[in-house]
Each structure stands twice: as C-alpha cells, then as structure tokens.
Design a protein around this motif. Structure first.
Motif, PDB file in Angstrom:
ATOM      1  N   SER A   2      38.243  41.447  46.753  1.00 41.83           N
ATOM      2  CA  SER A   2      38.257  39.730  45.927  1.00 41.83           C
ATOM      3  C   SER A   2      37.604  38.686  46.626  1.00 41.83           C
ATOM      4  O   SER A   2      37.256  39.095  48.468  1.00 41.83           O
ATOM      5  CB  SER A   2      39.763  39.421  45.860  1.00 41.83           C
ATOM      6  N   ASP A   3      37.231  38.032  45.964  1.00 42.14           N
ATOM      7  CA  ASP A   3      35.813  36.490  46.656  1.00 42.14           C
ATOM      8  C   ASP A   3      37.398  35.267  47.521  1.00 42.14           C
ATOM      9  O   ASP A   3      36.495  34.787  47.978  1.00 42.14           O
ATOM     10  CB  ASP A   3      35.529  35.858  45.673  1.00 42.14           C
ATOM     11  N   ARG A   4      38.376  35.556  47.459  1.00 39.70           N
ATOM     12  CA  ARG A   4      39.601  34.725  47.813  1.00 39.70           C
ATOM     13  C   ARG A   4      39.840  35.340  49.490  1.00 39.70           C
ATOM     14  O   ARG A   4      40.000  37.040  49.376  1.00 39.70           O
ATOM     15  CB  ARG A   4      40.910  34.850  47.440  1.00 39.70           C
ATOM     16  N   PRO A   5      39.154  34.754  50.547  1.00 40.50           N
ATOM     17  CA  PRO A   5      39.610  35.061  52.229  1.00 40.50           C
ATOM     18  C   PRO A   5      41.461  35.085  51.790  1.00 40.50           C
ATOM     19  O   PRO A   5      42.007  34.778  51.175  1.00 40.50           O
ATOM     20  CB  PRO A   5      39.352  33.646  52.868  1.00 40.50           C
ATOM     21  N   ALA A   6      41.587  36.299  52.880  1.00 42.44           N
ATOM     22  CA  ALA A   6      43.039  36.339  53.500  1.00 42.44           C
ATOM     23  C   ALA A   6      43.850  35.836  53.552  1.00 42.44           C
ATOM     24  O   ALA A   6      45.352  35.765  53.646  1.00 42.44           O
ATOM     25  CB  ALA A   6      43.219  37.801  54.457  1.00 42.44           C
ATOM     26  N   GLU A   7      43.459  34.789  54.374  1.00 37.92           N
ATOM     27  CA  GLU A   7      44.037  33.249  54.596  1.00 37.92           C
ATOM     28  C   GLU A   7      45.060  32.734  53.800  1.00 37.92           C
ATOM     29  O   GLU A   7      45.782  32.100  54.035  1.00 37.92           O
ATOM     30  CB  GLU A   7      43.583  32.747  55.926  1.00 37.92           C
ATOM     31  N   LEU A   8      43.798  32.992  52.580  1.00 38.93           N
ATOM     32  CA  LEU A   8      44.519  31.387  51.492  1.00 38.93           C
ATOM     33  C   LEU A   8      45.602  32.468  50.844  1.00 38.93           C
ATOM     34  O   LEU A   8      46.268  31.556  49.715  1.00 38.93           O
ATOM     35  CB  LEU A   8      44.024  31.195  50.989  1.00 38.93           C
ATOM     36  N   ASP A   9      45.717  33.660  51.401  1.00 35.68           N
ATOM     37  CA  ASP A   9      46.723  34.927  50.352  1.00 35.68           C
ATOM     38  C   ASP A   9      48.476  34.155  50.659  1.00 35.68           C
ATOM     39  O   ASP A   9      49.131  34.594  50.069  1.00 35.68           O
ATOM     40  CB  ASP A   9      46.383  36.047  50.234  1.00 35.68           C
TER      41      ASP A   9
END
Length: 120
Positions: A2-9
């Motif tokens: 995913s392009d989304r960082p893990a901190e934002l999940d």
C-alpha cells in the motif's frame, strides 16, 4: 504493498486518553496554582495603589470641606449607597466619623456628600 504509511492506519485501542486520571488531576491542580500565583500579585498591587490614591484624595477632601477634622480615614465598602467603592470619612477629635465623599471603585476626584444626603 500500500502507498499509505502504517502510522496512519491506526489501531483499534487507540481512542482512549493518553494520560491517566491521576496525572490529569495533578496537571489541573498545577495549572490552577500557577494561575493563582500570576493573578494574586496583580490583585494585591491594585488594592495597594487604590488604597493610597483613596487616602490622598480623602485627605485633600477633608482638608477642604471639614476644617475642624482631626484626621481622615478611607474604607472600602461593597454595599455602599453609591455602589461598591472607597468611602472617605472625616475623623473628629472625639473619634466620631462623618462621611465626606464617595471616591468610587477606582479612586479619583471625590463626589462630595451634601448635608441633605448626610442626614438621610
């Protein structure tokens, strides 16, 4: 991937308070004590300045309007006739006091009490 960082999940247990109740209560008490420490000197200073200004204005008023007076006295009254403020009294030699002027909340030029108001 995913392009989304893990901190934002986010995590499912991430919605609770950061600090415990005891720490928040201690922080609130510390803030209230600090605010009191900032405000108290200002209030005491204002009272001292107002008292000395009232004393000077009262002594001038008593000297001008009651030549038989032995002295002058000021008092702060919350429930005075003209509202809360400083009251100026002429003190006679026998200890009796006569209201001479109402100086107001922040003492300035006195409002002289006339004979008709003094008797009421």
């Amino acid at each position: 991937m995913s392009d989304r960082p893990a901190e934002l999940d986010g995590e499912p247990h991430d919605d609770g308070p950061v600090y415990g109740e005891r720490r928040r209560r201690a922080l609130r008490i510390a803030v209230l004590v600090a605010l009191g420490a900032l405000v108290l000197p200002v209030v005491l200073s204002m009272y001292g300045v107002a008292h000395s200004a009232a004393q000077r204005a009262c002594s001038v008023s008593v000297a001008a309007y009651d030549t038989d007076a032995a002295g002058a006295r000021v008092a702060f009254d919350l429930f005075a006739r003209g509202g809360p403020g400083w009251q100026c009294f002429a003190v006679a030699a026998n200890g009796s006091e006569t209201l001479i002027a109402e100086l107001g909340l922040l003492p300035g030029a006195p409002r002289i009490i006339g004979d008709e108001e003094r008797d009421a």
